[in-house]
Design a protein around this motif. Sequence first.
Motif, PDB file in Angstrom:
ATOM      1  N   VAL A 338       1.007  -0.985  -0.087  1.00  0.00           N
ATOM      2  CA  VAL A 338       0.005   0.076   0.070  1.00  0.00           C
ATOM      3  C   VAL A 338       0.900   1.337   0.028  1.00  0.00           C
ATOM      4  CG1 VAL A 338      -1.805   1.267   1.384  1.00  0.00           C
ATOM      5  CG2 VAL A 338      -2.205  -1.202   1.161  1.00  0.00           C
ATOM      6  N   GLY A 339       1.842   1.293   0.889  1.00  0.00           N
ATOM      7  CA  GLY A 339       2.732   2.531   0.880  1.00  0.00           C
ATOM      8  C   GLY A 339       3.489   2.492  -0.193  1.00  0.00           C
ATOM      9  N   THR A 340       3.933   1.654  -0.818  1.00  0.00           N
ATOM     10  CA  THR A 340       4.771   1.714  -2.033  1.00  0.00           C
ATOM     11  C   THR A 340       3.875   2.237  -3.331  1.00  0.00           C
ATOM     12  OG1 THR A 340       6.026  -0.101  -1.540  1.00  0.00           O
ATOM     13  CG2 THR A 340       6.076   0.411  -3.792  1.00  0.00           C
ATOM     14  N   ILE A 341       2.463   2.017  -3.436  1.00  0.00           N
ATOM     15  CA  ILE A 341       1.777   2.507  -4.505  1.00  0.00           C
ATOM     16  C   ILE A 341       1.332   3.850  -4.248  1.00  0.00           C
ATOM     17  CG2 ILE A 341      -0.558   2.265  -5.349  1.00  0.00           C
ATOM     18  CD1 ILE A 341      -0.306  -0.870  -4.998  1.00  0.00           C
ATOM     19  N   ALA A 342       1.019   4.098  -2.888  1.00  0.00           N
ATOM     20  CA  ALA A 342       0.729   5.710  -2.551  1.00  0.00           C
ATOM     21  C   ALA A 342       1.948   6.642  -2.828  1.00  0.00           C
ATOM     22  CB  ALA A 342       0.471   5.693  -1.144  1.00  0.00           C
ATOM     23  N   ILE A 343       3.194   6.207  -2.517  1.00  0.00           N
ATOM     24  CA  ILE A 343       4.325   7.032  -2.640  1.00  0.00           C
ATOM     25  C   ILE A 343       4.559   7.161  -4.176  1.00  0.00           C
ATOM     26  CG2 ILE A 343       6.853   7.334  -2.316  1.00  0.00           C
ATOM     27  CD1 ILE A 343       5.034   8.003   0.013  1.00  0.00           C
ATOM     28  N   ALA A 344       4.442   6.101  -4.947  1.00  0.00           N
ATOM     29  CA  ALA A 344       5.068   6.193  -6.351  1.00  0.00           C
ATOM     30  C   ALA A 344       3.696   6.953  -6.936  1.00  0.00           C
ATOM     31  CB  ALA A 344       4.941   4.670  -6.926  1.00  0.00           C
ATOM     32  N   ALA A 345       2.513   6.941  -6.702  1.00  0.00           N
ATOM     33  CA  ALA A 345       1.563   7.746  -7.308  1.00  0.00           C
ATOM     34  C   ALA A 345       1.957   9.364  -7.109  1.00  0.00           C
ATOM     35  CB  ALA A 345       0.291   7.472  -6.683  1.00  0.00           C
ATOM     36  N   ILE A 346       2.299   9.697  -5.837  1.00  0.00           N
ATOM     37  CA  ILE A 346       2.713  11.057  -5.492  1.00  0.00           C
ATOM     38  C   ILE A 346       3.905  11.509  -6.486  1.00  0.00           C
ATOM     39  CG2 ILE A 346       3.645  12.658  -3.763  1.00  0.00           C
ATOM     40  CD1 ILE A 346       1.993  11.066  -1.707  1.00  0.00           C
ATOM     41  N   LEU A 347       5.069  10.515  -6.193  1.00  0.00           N
ATOM     42  CA  LEU A 347       5.981  10.960  -7.119  1.00  0.00           C
ATOM     43  C   LEU A 347       5.724  11.044  -8.381  1.00  0.00           C
ATOM     44  CD1 LEU A 347       8.621   8.374  -5.230  1.00  0.00           C
ATOM     45  CD2 LEU A 347       8.775  11.097  -5.422  1.00  0.00           C
ATOM     46  N   PHE A 348       4.862  10.445  -8.986  1.00  0.00           N
ATOM     47  CA  PHE A 348       4.495  10.507 -10.489  1.00  0.00           C
ATOM     48  C   PHE A 348       3.879  11.824 -10.678  1.00  0.00           C
ATOM     49  CE2 PHE A 348       0.810  10.267 -13.373  1.00  0.00           C
ATOM     50  CZ  PHE A 348       1.605  10.204 -14.596  1.00  0.00           C
ATOM     51  N   VAL A 349       3.109  12.527  -9.825  1.00  0.00           N
ATOM     52  CA  VAL A 349       2.488  13.630 -10.159  1.00  0.00           C
ATOM     53  C   VAL A 349       3.540  14.815 -10.186  1.00  0.00           C
ATOM     54  CG1 VAL A 349       0.743  15.061  -8.993  1.00  0.00           C
ATOM     55  CG2 VAL A 349       0.271  12.784  -9.378  1.00  0.00           C
ATOM     56  N   ILE A 350       4.574  14.824  -8.863  1.00  0.00           N
ATOM     57  CA  ILE A 350       5.486  15.404  -8.763  1.00  0.00           C
ATOM     58  C   ILE A 350       6.421  15.594 -10.348  1.00  0.00           C
ATOM     59  CG2 ILE A 350       7.357  16.386  -7.650  1.00  0.00           C
ATOM     60  CD1 ILE A 350       6.309  15.057  -5.075  1.00  0.00           C
ATOM     61  N   GLY A 351       6.564  14.435 -10.617  1.00  0.00           N
ATOM     62  CA  GLY A 351       7.590  14.437 -12.011  1.00  0.00           C
ATOM     63  C   GLY A 351       6.906  15.051 -13.050  1.00  0.00           C
ATOM     64  N   ILE A 352       5.360  15.125 -13.023  1.00  0.00           N
ATOM     65  CA  ILE A 352       4.757  15.518 -14.344  1.00  0.00           C
ATOM     66  C   ILE A 352       5.553  16.854 -14.980  1.00  0.00           C
ATOM     67  CG2 ILE A 352       2.667  16.119 -15.511  1.00  0.00           C
ATOM     68  CD1 ILE A 352       1.302  13.980 -13.922  1.00  0.00           C
ATOM     69  N   PRO A 353       5.491  17.954 -14.183  1.00  0.00           N
ATOM     70  CA  PRO A 353       6.227  19.223 -14.791  1.00  0.00           C
ATOM     71  C   PRO A 353       7.392  18.955 -15.465  1.00  0.00           C
ATOM     72  CG  PRO A 353       5.334  19.618 -12.599  1.00  0.00           C
ATOM     73  CD  PRO A 353       5.218  18.021 -12.859  1.00  0.00           C
ATOM     74  N   THR A 354       8.426  18.001 -15.036  1.00  0.00           N
ATOM     75  CA  THR A 354       9.608  17.632 -15.903  1.00  0.00           C
ATOM     76  C   THR A 354       9.523  16.897 -17.091  1.00  0.00           C
ATOM     77  OG1 THR A 354      10.272  15.713 -14.504  1.00  0.00           O
ATOM     78  CG2 THR A 354      10.708  17.638 -13.402  1.00  0.00           C
ATOM     79  N   ALA A 355       8.443  16.334 -17.117  1.00  0.00           N
ATOM     80  CA  ALA A 355       8.001  15.619 -18.204  1.00  0.00           C
ATOM     81  C   ALA A 355       7.495  16.375 -19.580  1.00  0.00           C
ATOM     82  CB  ALA A 355       7.238  14.483 -18.460  1.00  0.00           C
ATOM     83  N   LEU A 356       7.108  17.821 -19.002  1.00  0.00           N
ATOM     84  CA  LEU A 356       6.612  18.453 -20.079  1.00  0.00           C
ATOM     85  C   LEU A 356       7.424  19.729 -20.576  1.00  0.00           C
ATOM     86  CD1 LEU A 356       3.086  18.822 -18.141  1.00  0.00           C
ATOM     87  CD2 LEU A 356       3.620  17.524 -20.217  1.00  0.00           C
TER      88      LEU A 356
END
Length: 442
Positions: A338-356
């Motif tokens: 559960v912890g892994t999935i939650a953190i990975a989801a947050i990190l994914f969102v934080i990273g979005i601006p760098t993918a743009l």
Amino acid sequence: MPARETWATRIGFILAAVGSAVGLGNIWRFPFLTSDSGGAAFLVVYLLFVAFIGFPVLLVEFVIGRRSERNPVNAFERLGKPAWTFAGVIGALAGFVILSYYSVVGGWVLRYIIASATGAYFADPAAYFETVATGTDAVAYHAVFMALVAGVVAVGIRDGLERAAKVMVPSVIVLLVILAAYGATLSGASEAYSYYLAPDLGELSGNLLSILPAAAGQAFFTLSLGMGVMITYSSYLGEDRNLVSDGLTVVAIDTMVAFLAGLVVFPFLFTQGVDPGEGGVGAVFISLATAFAQLPAGRILGVVFFFMLGIAALTSAFSILEVIVSFLIDNFGVDRKVGTIAIAAILFVIGIPTALDLNVLTAYDAVANNILLILGGLLLSIFVGWVYAEGSLDEFVRGAGSSASLSTPWIWVVRTLVIAVLAVTLYLGTQDVITTLQETVL
Ligand code: PFF
């Protein structure tokens, strides 16, 4: 509290630590930074930094981790100095920033595995990089990479990290050696070697103020220092390990891989007539894609190279996620999956601006490496060298076959040289970041 997991095999810890160290930092970041920063002059400062600052700081992290048996946020309380918890928090923050964009670059690599097989970049490698580096596709591949990382972390220390590292690290080295040997046969090889390996001392002294923070950030990034990955990994360590020899192994393998990556990238660059100063985050992708597009068996070479880069990136990325998840497990008894999935989801969102936007990616990279990691390393060194000195020395010599005679020289290097150099570097790096941000934002 359930019993804490430990490494399943003696070699497991080394493989995982090396797996964390060896990654995009060695193969993507090191060559483009070296090529941007003047070649051999940068290489010299970088190697000195790894040996005299990076290696002692690696031991600093091992000492904190093995002594406290905790993640970097909880370690200080466990060692009786709760006021220092903020040092661990800065590390965790650095981890968030780094993994968020690391996953975007990891996504590029996944994309290039496929593109090599189909020959998608063969017509125009530079234009191809532009189309894949940012935009919706980059976000999608970022998601895939993050999901892969989360998958490995969710399985747990023994099953996931150890088994993965055992296979990945040796294959990375073998593949790099093959590519470097191939690079040696190229027409631009001798010119490449003199740019990469023959330092110009005038250039070195003239550019030292800009080379120093770049080399420092790279040394910390490549050795996974300053954010507590090595604290976390060594917290699962028994006392029967010699910290010095384990540390030396990690430093030696990591440095060898970066050095090999340079031996691969520079001959390809020079043979294609790419100006080494051109640099930028796409340099390695564009130059190697150019090479693979023109070389015989380019498709296979490309798939092999980017696959190798992908697995190296994966072992590094999951070390960062592991720090954060380990913190959640230790503190809140959060379920690993559960912890892994939650953190990975947050990190994914934080990273979005760098993918743009590549400017955002460069900004994340600069803030994380030139400020946060150096600050983290400085604080940990002050803590181990001065605040927790007796306990540090005690831990350093603990266990059969430890290098006891090195404990005094080590702690004095940490107390003086390491702290002084990191303080200066932090100042220079912060100035650099402020100037860069002003240039890109204004
Ligand atoms: N050392 C990794 C690399 O060279 O790619 C990146 C990294 C991993 C940096 C873990 C920091 C870290 F804590």
